[in-house]
Structure formats: C-alpha cells, structure tokens
Write an enzyme that holds these catalytic residues in place. Structure first.
Site: not given
Ligand SMILES: *Cc1c(COP(=O)(O)O)cnc(C)c1O
Length: 401
Positions: A136, A221, A250
């Site tokens: 994700f 990420d 986050k």
């Molecule tokens: C939550 C998340 C995102 C997206 O972050 P947003 O602030 O909602 O755009 C991207 N990568 C990972 C691994 C995430 O957990």
C-alpha cells in the site's frame, strides 16, 4: 447511543461524499490512549488515528509546540526558510542514513516525491518502479498504481504506466521483472495495510543486492513503520538494509499532516529549483509539532520501551490465540505494530470482531482481510495492553457459532 451522537452523524451523512465507512461515534476529546465521544463515552484507542498519534492524543509537549508556533507564524510557503522546518530536517538527517530531506503533507505525497525523484535521477528511458503484491503506497494516481492490490485500482484506469508488481516474497520473480526500463524497487519493510506482513531479512537483503547489481534505487515506504513504530526510529535499522530513498509520514508530527522524503546527497542532486514543490510542505506548525514529537521519540529509553512493550503484547496475543484456536493462530508484527492472525473461521468474522470490540469500548481494525491490527500509541501502558487482551478474550469467547 445518545441523541447528540445520532444528530451529528445524521448531519455528517448529509454532507460527505461516501468515501468512508465510519464507526458510529463522534469523537471530541483525546488524552493519551483514551478517546472520548460527544456522548461522554470513553474508548481505549489501539488505532491511534491509523498509527499516527504515536505519543498519544494531545501529548503536552506537542500541544505546547503547536500553540507556540501557531501564535508566532503559521505559514509562509517554501519561498522562505523557517526555523522549525530546518530543525526538523536536521533531526531527520542526524538520525537516519539521509543527507537531504523534502517535506510534503502526507504519505502519498511523500511517495509521489520519491517516484518523481527516482525517475528524474535515472537515465532517460528508465522509469519503471517495481513494487510488491499486497503493498500500500497511497491514493494519488501514481501511488495507487504502485499499490499492489487491484481493489484500489478498479474504476480508476488507465493508471499511470510503469508500475509493475512482483509477487510477495519471491526474489527470483522480482529479478525476472527487471528490464532496461526499470529504475527502482519500492517496498515497505513490513506491509501494514495488507495485514502486518514483515519482509524477512534475507528477502530485504536480496532486494538490496538486486538494486546494487542492476543499478536500481531502493525506496523504502516507511510511512507506517517509521517514527518508532517498530521499536527503532525506522524499521530499516533493524534489518541492516539501507535504502536510497525513504518516505515517512503518519506519526511524524503526532497528528498534524506532514510527510517527508529522505535521501542521499548524490540522489538529491537530481532535483533542482522548480523540479518539485509543495505549497504547504513542511508548514511551520506541522514542523514544530514534528520536532517536539521526534525529541520525545529520541529521548533516552523511549524506543527500548516500545520494543519491550511490543514483545509483551505479542506474547499476550500468542497466549490469547492459544485460548481461542478456532479463530486465531498467533501474533505477528514488530514493536507496537502487532496483529492477531485469524483462521478461516476468524477471517469470515473479522469485521464483526472489530465491531464487537467497539461495543466494548476498544478501537482496533481488520487489516488486509486477514488480521486484527493493533497500532496503539507508543506510550501505551502494560495495563492498557492487558485491558485490550481482556476485551479480546471476552469478545472471542462470546462469538456464537
Ligand atoms: C498510510 C500509508 C500511506 C499513505 O499515507 P497518506 O498519508 O494516507 O497519504 C502510504 N504508505 C503506507 C505504507 C501507508 O501505511
């Protein structure tokens, strides 16, 4: 539920585009690991705004930093230098592999920046970024394309080109997908949204070796795993695998919107004035909140406690699974990003489990249609972990066939 809650929910349902299925609660206050709704009901929060409020709700140091900065300067754009933004970038550089930072406002935006930087840095014609099935990476078009779950793609095609997905856990398959067009491999060190799935060390080492052999950039990420969630500031530190580019967001400012992309001097040089930008990125109030958050995370003993509490939580979850073998098989995760792995019978009732926990006043979620996920504030106490386990025990014991 009180009349006040239902009234607010009815108003809300009149005006919002229906992108969210929300819990039936109108939250008004938070302190530490406890949230309170408009009816005065309290909840033990093991969601923390989706792994965001790492220091708990309204941590005094963060609230103070926000108030002070908001009274001094809220926004000037990146046409100017600001003090909190520079302090934050210095802290991130001092505590990571990186030499250079770019600020955005969210995880998806930090990943967009990483995607653009990887393409800009690479020779013409090299634009493909391979990511993993189950990953994700966000909801913008490019990050949705990079996300390795087709349910996020449906209805939005055609997606930007150049985002192939490799099967999870298969190095040979990943290598076979590398072409002369490939410029980077993008992955989470531990997949959060698709069910708290760690990438084992050998796999990550293998991905790093592929990147070195084929001259590709490795992008981690760490939007979810970063900022102490797994017990080190970044998850990569525990694996001994260093990326070329890292994104985080986050928990960075404990609740204010901010994202960051970190990289080396050499790669950063591909971006020059005008290459990329954000009006709000690194906004002084968000940056001041992030500086305050980082200082707490980096204080002596804080992250060691995250590791200790994470192990304690995992032990308790494993014991819980032992008591409820019909629904759960055990725990997995890292630090305070933990999951209870469900059996087939458990998976078919995962959402019901979450709803029943909500009825007991404990907030969790069902991630990846596979596990119950727990991302409490990192300041959670052992007593609060025990309370969550007690509620899970009662909930699983009360599921009728
Ligand atoms: C939550 C998340 C995102 C997206 O972050 P947003 O602030 O909602 O755009 C991207 N990568 C990972 C691994 C995430 O957990």
């Amino acid at each position: 539920m009180t009349g006040e809650s239902t009234a607010w929910m009815a108003r809300s349902n009149q005006v919002f585009i229906g992108t969210y299925s929300r819990f039936p609660a109108v939250m008004v206050e938070g302190r530490g690991c406890v949230l309170r709704d408009v009816a005065g009901r309290e909840y033990l929060d093991f969601l923390a705004g989706i792994a965001v409020c790492a220091l708990g709700h309204c941590h005094p140091a963060v609230t103070r930093a926000i108030c002070e900065q908001a009274g001094r300067l809220v926004h000037v754009s990146n046409l100017f230098h600001t003090v909190p933004q520079t302090e934050l970038a210095e802290l991130l550089v001092a505590n990571s592999f990186a030499d250079r930072v770019f600020f955005a406002n969210s995880g998806a935006e930090a990943n967009e920046a990483a995607i653009k930087l990887a393409r800009k840095y690479s020779a013409a014609g090299r634009y493909e970024i391979i990511s993993l099935a189950g990953s994700f990476h966000g909801r913008t078009l490019a990050t949705v394309a990079a996300t390795g779950q087709s349910k996020f793609h449906q209805g939005f095609e055609p997606l930007p080109a150049g985002f192939p997905h490799a099967p999870f856990g298969d190095l040979a398959a990943l290598e076979s997908m590398i072409t002369p067009r490939t410029c980077a491999i993008l992955c989470e060190p531990l997949q959060g949204e698709s069910g708290v799935r760690p990438l084992v060390r050998e796999y990550l080492v293998g991905i790093r070796e592929l990147c070195d052999r084929y001259d590709l950039l490795l992008i981690f990420d760490e939007v979810q795993t970063g900022m102490g969630r797994t017990g080190t500031l970044f998850a990569y530190e525990q694996q001994g695998v260093v990326p070329d580019i890292l994104t985080t967001a986050k928990a960075l400012a404990n609740g204010l919107p901010i994202g960051a992309m970190l990289t080396s001097e050499k790669i950063a040089a591909a971006f020059t004035p005008g290459s990329h930008a954000s009006t709000f990125g690194g906004n002084p109030v968000a940056a001041a909140a992030a500086v305050a958050t980082l200082r707490v995370l980096l204080a002596d003993g804080f992250l060691a406690e995250v590791v200790a509490k994470g192990s304690y939580f995992a032990e308790q979850l494993n014991a819980l699974a032992g008591r409820h073998p019909r629904y759960a098989t055990g725990a997995r995760g890292s630090g305070l990003l933990q999951a209870l792995i469900l059996t087939e019978a458990g998976i078919s009732r995962g959402q019901e489990m979450v709803n029943r926990m909500f009825e007991q006043g404990v907030l969790i979620n069902f991630a990846g249609n596979a596990v119950l996920r727990f991302v409490p504030p990192l300041v959670v106490s052992r007593a609060e972990i025990d309370a969550c386990i007690t509620a899970l025990d009662r909930m699983l014991g009360g599921l009728s066939d």
